[in-house]
Design a protein around this motif. Sequence first.
Motif, mmCIF file in Angstrom:
data_model
loop_
_atom_site.group_PDB
_atom_site.id
_atom_site.type_symbol
_atom_site.label_atom_id
_atom_site.label_comp_id
_atom_site.label_asym_id
_atom_site.label_seq_id
_atom_site.Cartn_x
_atom_site.Cartn_y
_atom_site.Cartn_z
ATOM 1 N N ARG A 158 2.360 -10.507 8.627
ATOM 2 C CA ARG A 158 2.877 -9.135 8.732
ATOM 3 C C ARG A 158 4.397 -9.080 8.643
ATOM 4 O O ARG A 158 5.002 -8.065 8.931
ATOM 5 C CB ARG A 158 2.410 -8.513 10.045
ATOM 6 C CG ARG A 158 0.913 -8.301 10.054
ATOM 7 C CD ARG A 158 0.420 -7.620 11.307
ATOM 8 N NE ARG A 158 -0.975 -7.265 11.165
ATOM 9 C CZ ARG A 158 -1.979 -8.115 11.299
ATOM 10 N NH1 ARG A 158 -1.730 -9.368 11.598
ATOM 11 N NH2 ARG A 158 -3.230 -7.721 11.137
ATOM 12 N N MET A 204 3.708 -4.022 4.642
ATOM 13 C CA MET A 204 3.070 -4.846 3.617
ATOM 14 C C MET A 204 2.470 -6.084 4.272
ATOM 15 O O MET A 204 3.155 -6.783 5.009
ATOM 16 C CB MET A 204 4.106 -5.285 2.586
ATOM 17 C CG MET A 204 4.279 -4.314 1.432
ATOM 18 S SD MET A 204 2.777 -4.132 0.472
ATOM 19 C CE MET A 204 2.841 -5.631 -0.504
ATOM 20 N N ARG A 205 1.237 -6.323 3.969
ATOM 21 C CA ARG A 205 0.607 -7.488 4.575
ATOM 22 C C ARG A 205 0.360 -8.559 3.521
ATOM 23 O O ARG A 205 -0.106 -8.278 2.422
ATOM 24 C CB ARG A 205 -0.708 -7.089 5.227
ATOM 25 C CG ARG A 205 -0.479 -5.992 6.282
ATOM 26 C CD ARG A 205 -1.572 -5.932 7.266
ATOM 27 N NE ARG A 205 -2.841 -5.587 6.655
ATOM 28 C CZ ARG A 205 -3.995 -5.652 7.314
ATOM 29 N NH1 ARG A 205 -4.022 -6.084 8.555
ATOM 30 N NH2 ARG A 205 -5.110 -5.307 6.729
ATOM 31 N N GLY A 206 0.707 -9.772 3.884
ATOM 32 C CA GLY A 206 0.471 -10.893 2.985
ATOM 33 C C GLY A 206 -0.736 -11.665 3.482
ATOM 34 O O GLY A 206 -0.968 -11.759 4.688
ATOM 35 N N TYR A 207 -1.505 -12.189 2.562
ATOM 36 C CA TYR A 207 -2.686 -12.955 2.953
ATOM 37 C C TYR A 207 -2.445 -14.428 2.685
ATOM 38 O O TYR A 207 -2.284 -14.842 1.533
ATOM 39 C CB TYR A 207 -3.917 -12.417 2.214
ATOM 40 C CG TYR A 207 -4.078 -10.940 2.479
ATOM 41 C CD1 TYR A 207 -4.475 -10.494 3.743
ATOM 42 C CD2 TYR A 207 -3.738 -9.992 1.515
ATOM 43 C CE1 TYR A 207 -4.555 -9.146 4.030
ATOM 44 C CE2 TYR A 207 -3.820 -8.638 1.794
ATOM 45 C CZ TYR A 207 -4.226 -8.219 3.061
ATOM 46 O OH TYR A 207 -4.288 -6.886 3.349
ATOM 47 N N LYS A 237 -0.379 -8.333 -6.477
ATOM 48 C CA LYS A 237 0.968 -7.820 -6.689
ATOM 49 C C LYS A 237 1.924 -8.996 -6.877
ATOM 50 O O LYS A 237 2.700 -9.058 -7.814
ATOM 51 C CB LYS A 237 1.372 -6.985 -5.485
ATOM 52 C CG LYS A 237 2.719 -6.325 -5.649
ATOM 53 C CD LYS A 237 3.026 -5.459 -4.434
ATOM 54 C CE LYS A 237 4.324 -4.718 -4.636
ATOM 55 N NZ LYS A 237 4.716 -4.006 -3.420
ATOM 56 N N THR A 292 0.795 -17.346 -0.182
ATOM 57 C CA THR A 292 0.580 -16.039 0.438
ATOM 58 C C THR A 292 0.460 -15.020 -0.683
ATOM 59 O O THR A 292 1.327 -14.952 -1.558
ATOM 60 C CB THR A 292 1.745 -15.688 1.376
ATOM 61 O OG1 THR A 292 1.846 -16.726 2.355
ATOM 62 C CG2 THR A 292 1.512 -14.366 2.085
ATOM 63 N N TYR A 336 0.015 -11.082 -2.002
ATOM 64 C CA TYR A 336 0.165 -9.656 -1.705
ATOM 65 C C TYR A 336 -0.621 -8.875 -2.736
ATOM 66 O O TYR A 336 -0.615 -9.215 -3.916
ATOM 67 C CB TYR A 336 1.641 -9.250 -1.743
ATOM 68 C CG TYR A 336 2.437 -9.772 -0.570
ATOM 69 C CD1 TYR A 336 2.898 -11.088 -0.545
ATOM 70 C CD2 TYR A 336 2.709 -8.950 0.523
ATOM 71 C CE1 TYR A 336 3.616 -11.574 0.549
ATOM 72 C CE2 TYR A 336 3.424 -9.435 1.620
ATOM 73 C CZ TYR A 336 3.880 -10.742 1.624
ATOM 74 O OH TYR A 336 4.576 -11.220 2.703
ATOM 75 N N GLU A 369 -3.340 -1.396 0.007
ATOM 76 C CA GLU A 369 -3.501 -1.800 1.395
ATOM 77 C C GLU A 369 -4.988 -1.754 1.737
ATOM 78 O O GLU A 369 -5.590 -0.700 1.825
ATOM 79 C CB GLU A 369 -2.738 -0.842 2.313
ATOM 80 C CG GLU A 369 -1.284 -1.218 2.520
ATOM 81 C CD GLU A 369 -1.084 -2.601 3.132
ATOM 82 O OE1 GLU A 369 -1.546 -2.809 4.270
ATOM 83 O OE2 GLU A 369 -0.502 -3.475 2.478
#
Lengths: 304, 539
Positions: free
Chosen positions: B241, B248-251, B278, B297, B299, B303
């Motif tokens: 986060r 914006m959340r990164g995975y 993205k 990570t 993005y 969302e």
Amino acid sequence: MKSDERYTLTNLQALETESIHIIREVAAEFEKPVMLYSVGKDSSVMAHLAIKAFYPERVPFPLLHVDTGCKFPEMYRFRDEFIQKNKLRLVVFRNEKALFGGVNPFDLGTVKCCTELKTRALLDALIEGGYDAAFGGARRDEEKSRAKERIYSFRDKYGQWDPKNQRPELWDIYNGKINKGESIRVFPLSNWTELDIWTYIHHENIPVVPLYFAQNRKVIERNGQIIPVYPETRIHENDQITEMMCRFRTLGCHFCTGAVRSTAVTLPEIIEEMMVARHSERITRVIDHDQDSSMEQKKREGYF
Amino acid sequence: MTTTESLLKRNEQNDLLRFSTAGSVDDGKSTLIGRLLYDSKSIFEDQLEAIKHYSSSNRDMELDYSLLTDGLKSEREQGITIDVAYRYFSTPKRRFIIADTPGHEQYTRNMATGCSTSSLALILIDATKGILTQTKRHTFISSLFGIRHLIVAINKMDLVDFSEEVFSAIADDYRAFSDKLPVESIQFIPLSALRGDNVINQSDRMPWYHGPSLLDYLESVNISTWRNLIDFRFPIQYVNRGGRERGMRGYCGTIASGTIRPGEVITVLPSGKESRVKKIIVCEGELAYAYSPQAVTIYLEDELDISRGDMIVRKKNLPTISQSIESNLVWMDTIPLALKKYYLFKHTTHTVRGEVEDISYRLDPEDLHRKPAGTLHLNEIGRVTIRLMTPVYADTYEHNRRTGCFILIDPVTYHTVAAGMITRCRGREEDHSFRLPGAETHWVVGQPGSGRSMVEIKAAEGRGCIYLDDVVLKQGICSDLGGPDQKGAWLERVAHICRASNNSGVSVVIESAYFPDERVIEVVGKKNLNVTGTPNLLT
């Protein structure tokens, strides 16, 4: 796939990837992890990997320095700068009771001193902090009982290691399930060798304590060990204080950490020296040689 | 370039070969490893001094190489290897990690552990003894864990006068056994670990052997890695986060297989929602592409509600969404496998509950025969079916190592009790987002013939459907089931037909005197089941 694109990881990239995977796994699965930070080169690499693993987020767990109170002054200086610069959180723990009681390696012997100031202090710090997972920077190539260590090393509620009854560890799936009071020690650098650590430090430009580099230092030569001279160092009658170009391959308490003769003042010089050095790095730690299997014994009792 | 610079470059860029060793008691495995480490100059002098000292005072030998690898006090005392030990050595050509595993049968689980991360197995045979049951066990487990390259080192050649006949006879025996296994390459090497023949250098005592020495072979063998660069699978490990872009959340995760680029359309499991990549970032910046097993990570453009355990995949390349897993299982706990007991099933970053429904057979690793089994004990291997409470996104182990493996954890002791390799994923049962739409089960409770109208309605909608009534069932599918006491079995069988048909997009009309019970509702799924009938029968 385009022809100029590379789809295989180099040795260092493979190691880095594995470590980041482990660090993220722990942050995701444990309630209160902590990263042991000893200020040494392996700790620097481990903290650097944690920063990379969570970028752009801050490292989501604190670093814990179990301080014996007799580390090199250069180490304390380096530690505080490193923490501040990288916006990390640091918890310092000392076994104040033992330090107040005057525990030292000269009167108690190194075994008891280590038990009190390192193993005991570490266990107390973990209990006091309520940490359920603790990262350590140990590598399997360091010492023979460490070669048998899992990446997730289960410890009972007294922090003890049972080498004959370890959980099987398959693929990259780690079992972090524990009951209240039990904990897991996690070793993300398990598969790194000393050469990998130095190559990575060089490649990534990671700052390390200046003690690793050769300098003219005041020392005493005793039983084949080169002991640095600090104000607290006890000088024996037939000790001779000399000055020599030397450096430290590992950093511990200054009473118990020997230097090696060296002229290596840059990283490539250190690496060059290492590769011709035919002595393993822990030989300069007085404590490992106290008894047969001393590391295995300490680990069983809860040491890293 | 200076020596140091080239050394740095080498250590940074050389490739890494992980292999496991396996051997029986006293076949000289530790001695061989010790020799590899010693002769490739990977042993430090102080370690060597300590070992020489121990050898002369406790073993009455100048240098017992096995002491280089047996690390634990109890191992040195008993003179055997108990646990997996990892060894590191490198040559100018490669970097190696050896998973040195025990030979004793009771430590089979440790050998399985060593095999799970290896791409080559080194199997030792004592030339004076030939193939033992443990040789077969080790070979079998290596192959079970997907190792396709084997080195069979026939050791102690010095004790059989370096005889070619002995070597060839053992190699023939070995081939006869291993022919049944899916192995790509086997290299036979005659050697003497104790004397150093064919370990590092070619031995002149076996002029009849023209192959490479062990180290030569290790340095040059071409290992087709088990990496899958086709099927993109990204199990979410951690949600990031941080960052400047608010919200914006990164995975974060390790790419289990395949490759990915910014702009690609992806699907998130289990929600089935779509988005686009993205950007892909690492600490150093954005990547133009990423591949397995990089830790990155990701993005997304949109969302979405994504958390740990979910998986990002390509829309047109989905894993099986499965709640019924068939697998090979290696049992690793002292408490035997219990059927119908919940275990924690840990697969990628996803932990769900599951139970072993059925053991098809136990495999005897000595002759590869299938034997009936009611349970699995420590170190036993079997083929099982596991039913999961929540679906996982899986592939077969053969196809995809990282999404094809799992461990079972006992929910009480928290021990790792088993390692599994998926052979088949059945399923898509409960997952409505991926079911073919429109198929349902109409259950008409009543007399034979009264459901026909339903079939006509379906036909009018332009859909075919399956029609089954008690008469049809009794004549064929359920002909072995008799009276009312077998009603449960009857219903269960019918329910499974309904589920399988519905999952394939075909509706079913059942006309039966029986009212669907709880089990039918569970199997077919409440949403798919449409029950009608005369009011008096429904009560």
